[in-house]
Design a protein around this motif. Structure first.
Motif, PDB file in Angstrom:
ATOM      1  N   ASP A   1       0.846  -1.191   0.000  1.00  0.00           N
ATOM      2  CA  ASP A   1       0.000   0.000   0.000  1.00  0.00           C
ATOM      3  C   ASP A   1       0.882   1.242   0.000  1.00  0.00           C
ATOM      4  OD1 ASP A   1      -2.091   1.753   0.227  1.00  0.00           O
ATOM      5  OD2 ASP A   1      -2.760   1.096   2.199  1.00  0.00           O
ATOM      6  N   GLU A   2       0.412   2.288  -0.663  1.00  0.00           N
ATOM      7  CA  GLU A   2       1.116   3.571  -0.671  1.00  0.00           C
ATOM      8  C   GLU A   2       0.162   4.665  -0.204  1.00  0.00           C
ATOM      9  OE1 GLU A   2       4.245   4.095  -1.287  1.00  0.00           O
ATOM     10  OE2 GLU A   2       4.803   2.121  -2.041  1.00  0.00           O
ATOM     11  N   MET A   3       0.708   5.782   0.232  1.00  0.00           N
ATOM     12  CA  MET A   3      -0.123   6.904   0.661  1.00  0.00           C
ATOM     13  C   MET A   3      -0.761   7.574  -0.550  1.00  0.00           C
ATOM     14  SD  MET A   3       2.245   8.595   3.646  1.00  0.00           S
ATOM     15  CE  MET A   3       1.017   9.850   4.014  1.00  0.00           C
ATOM     16  N   GLY A   4      -2.001   7.993  -0.389  1.00  0.00           N
ATOM     17  CA  GLY A   4      -2.685   8.691  -1.465  1.00  0.00           C
ATOM     18  C   GLY A   4      -3.919   7.954  -1.924  1.00  0.00           C
TER      19      GLY A   4
ATOM     20  N   LEU B   1      -3.603   6.325  -7.383  1.00  0.00           N
ATOM     21  CA  LEU B   1      -2.227   5.848  -7.561  1.00  0.00           C
ATOM     22  C   LEU B   1      -2.096   4.867  -8.728  1.00  0.00           C
ATOM     23  CD1 LEU B   1      -1.586   5.194  -3.769  1.00  0.00           C
ATOM     24  CD2 LEU B   1      -0.739   7.145  -5.087  1.00  0.00           C
ATOM     25  N   PRO B   2      -2.587   5.212  -9.923  1.00  0.00           N
ATOM     26  CA  PRO B   2      -2.472   4.262 -11.037  1.00  0.00           C
ATOM     27  C   PRO B   2      -1.039   3.979 -11.449  1.00  0.00           C
ATOM     28  CG  PRO B   2      -3.180   6.411 -11.837  1.00  0.00           C
ATOM     29  CD  PRO B   2      -3.237   6.472 -10.337  1.00  0.00           C
ATOM     30  N   ASN B   3      -0.120   4.858 -11.084  1.00  0.00           N
ATOM     31  CA  ASN B   3       1.289   4.695 -11.446  1.00  0.00           C
ATOM     32  C   ASN B   3       2.055   3.785 -10.490  1.00  0.00           C
ATOM     33  OD1 ASN B   3       0.681   7.020  -9.736  1.00  0.00           O
ATOM     34  ND2 ASN B   3       2.890   7.318  -9.625  1.00  0.00           N
ATOM     35  N   VAL B   4       1.441   3.385  -9.373  1.00  0.00           N
ATOM     36  CA  VAL B   4       2.100   2.462  -8.433  1.00  0.00           C
ATOM     37  C   VAL B   4       2.069   1.058  -9.027  1.00  0.00           C
ATOM     38  CG1 VAL B   4       1.858   1.337  -6.189  1.00  0.00           C
ATOM     39  CG2 VAL B   4       1.651   3.814  -6.369  1.00  0.00           C
ATOM     40  N   ARG B   5       3.245   0.434  -9.113  1.00  0.00           N
ATOM     41  CA  ARG B   5       3.369  -0.892  -9.717  1.00  0.00           C
ATOM     42  C   ARG B   5       3.742  -1.903  -8.644  1.00  0.00           C
ATOM     43  NH1 ARG B   5       7.915  -0.831 -12.928  1.00  0.00           N
ATOM     44  NH2 ARG B   5       7.177  -2.549 -14.190  1.00  0.00           N
ATOM     45  N   SER B   6       2.878  -2.888  -8.446  1.00  0.00           N
ATOM     46  CA  SER B   6       3.153  -3.907  -7.436  1.00  0.00           C
ATOM     47  C   SER B   6       4.368  -4.754  -7.783  1.00  0.00           C
ATOM     48  CB  SER B   6       1.935  -4.819  -7.266  1.00  0.00           C
ATOM     49  OG  SER B   6       1.669  -5.515  -8.470  1.00  0.00           O
TER      50      SER B   6
END
Length: 437
Positions: free
Chosen positions: A111-114, A117-122
């Motif tokens: 999980d990331e803050m925000g 977050l479509p740019n967060v890549r697992s």
């Protein structure tokens, strides 16, 4: 003497390290493999008795019924008479490799803050040396979709195989889908805000849905403009709008699912998938007509409402299938990572409550592969597909008989030993030794 003690210490550290280390991934297939005599469960509803399956360079080159007395078989021969062969089971919507010990924050990276977050890549956070990932293989779970959590838009998932040195080696399909956590139209009162604990209408629902609509509209406007400045979230949406990424919407309620269908139409989205879909049966016709599949939550759960049948979670997948909806099983929820190894038994439960056994197998193999967009290579035992499969002593959907003798990922024979199997052997021997006392 000091030097001798130093050598002992080094040897102890090496042995201790090896006992806790991840196993070395299997080498690339070096010779043909012929699996002879097994009952082959193809994964598309078909069964082949006394089958011959030939694997060459990681690919299935032959799957046929064979007169076992009339042929020379190439390469290494595995006599599988009386056993069963299945396509590798696929775990969708999992956080495998992203969290190791939920109570130890340093091992969490899902999980990331925000909120958007479509740019967060697992994928880049995936730990190929996870002990939990290793424990999937002895039950035949050989592939998984690694999914981020949190926010309205959690980020982008990827599909990996479960025998790799690192995430670069593990990846099967990179950035396969965007994950949206759709707001709830109804929710329980929040005690920390002094709200009544009962279920009530969510007054913020419309505003939260509007946030999603505004973000999609802003992304389209940015992508249609000159892009003078770099906006990573908006750039990540390009592959959603051009259809390269599927859109996985985590949602349960009827009203919310109907709103998702409207959202799909307004944004001209291809490849929308409902994840969870507890109340999807009430809108099954709408899902079918809009070609929206459902990843239903694990059947090993209790009904959400007092008036529902006790076995509603067990039979939901069958009921949706009967309505013509493409269905597979996902396993999110409490202790979801370790419970992912139970996917074949979830399918077995669905079979016990009315679905044909080979159709239940599809829920964790071919249907999952279709929904994730990897069915060209995985999900069934067919000529030309990846040799990602396993051999079981008995019925793979029954926990009593799903005892694997071999498992292959892209033709590589992978280890079935884990920390759990080592403990099982250790304590089995303990009690065997005590029998004679």
């Amino acid at each position: 003497m000091k030097k001798f003690n130093t050598y002992i210490l080094i040897a102890f550290l090496i042995i201790s390290g090896n006992s806790f280390a991840q196993q070395t991934p299997a080498d690339k297939q070096s010779e043909p493999i012929s699996i002879v005599g097994a009952t082959a469960h193809i994964g598309n509803g078909e069964i082949i008795e006394n089958s011959l399956i030939i694997i060459e360079e990681g690919i299935i080159t032959e799957v046929i019924a064979e007169n076992l007395t009339k042929r020379q078989y190439p390469g290494k021969i595995i006599n599988a008479e009386g056993k069963h062969v299945y396509p590798g089971i696929i775990a969708p919507n999992s956080t495998l490799g992203l969290v190791e010990i939920a109570s130890v924050k340093a091992t969490e990276d899902n999980d990331e803050m925000g909120e958007m977050l479509p740019n967060v890549r697992s994928l880049i956070a995936y730990n190929a040396e996870s002990k939990i990932v290793e424990s999937m293989r002895p039950n035949g779970v050989l592939l998984g979709q690694v999914v981020p959590r949190g926010g309205l838009i959690s980020g982008t998932s990827s599909i990996v195989q479960f025998d790799a040195w690192n995430w670069e080696d593990a990846v099967v399909k990179e950035n396969d889908g965007l994950h949206i956590n759709w707001p709830d139209a109804f929710r329980r009162g929040r005690w920390w805000r002094d709200e009544d604990p009962g279920i009530k209408s969510n007054k913020e629902y419309t505003d939260e849905v509007q946030k999603l609509s505004d973000f999609f509209a802003s992304s389209k406007a940015y992508l249609a403009g000159n892009r003078d400045y770099k906006n990573l979230p908006y750039l990540a949406m390009e592959s959603v709008f051009n259809g390269d990424k599927k859109v996985f919407v985590h949602v349960d309620g009827e009203k919310e699912i109907m709103d998702v269908i409207q959202f799909k139409k307004e944004n001209n989205l291809d490849g929308v998938v409902i994840v969870g879909g507890y109340d999807a049966l009430g809108v099954a016709n709408d899902l079918k007509s809009n070609n929206i599949p459902v990843l239903v939550n694990r059947p090993h759960s209790t009904p959400n409402r007092d008036h529902e049948d006790y076995d509603y979670p067990y039979k939901l997948a069958k009921l949706l299938q009967d309505e013509g909806v493409l269905v597979a099983i996902e396993g999110s929820g409490q202790m979801e990572r370790m419970n992912s190894r139970n996917l074949p038994f979830y399918a077995g439960t669905v079979a016990a409550f009315g679905m044909q056994k080979e159709d239940a197998l599809k829920l964790v193999t071919s249907n999952t592969a279709k929904i994730l967009g990897v069915d060209e290579k995985f999900g069934t035992l067919e000529k030309g597909k990846s040799a990602t499969l396993f051999i079981s002593e008995g019925d793979a959907l029954d926990m009593r008989t799903n005892i694997l003798s071999h498992a292959f990922i892209d033709g590589r024979e992978v280890s079935l030993e884990t920390h759990q199997t080592e403990l099982w052997k250790r304590y089995s021997n303990k009690y065997k030794n005590q029998e004679g006392k």
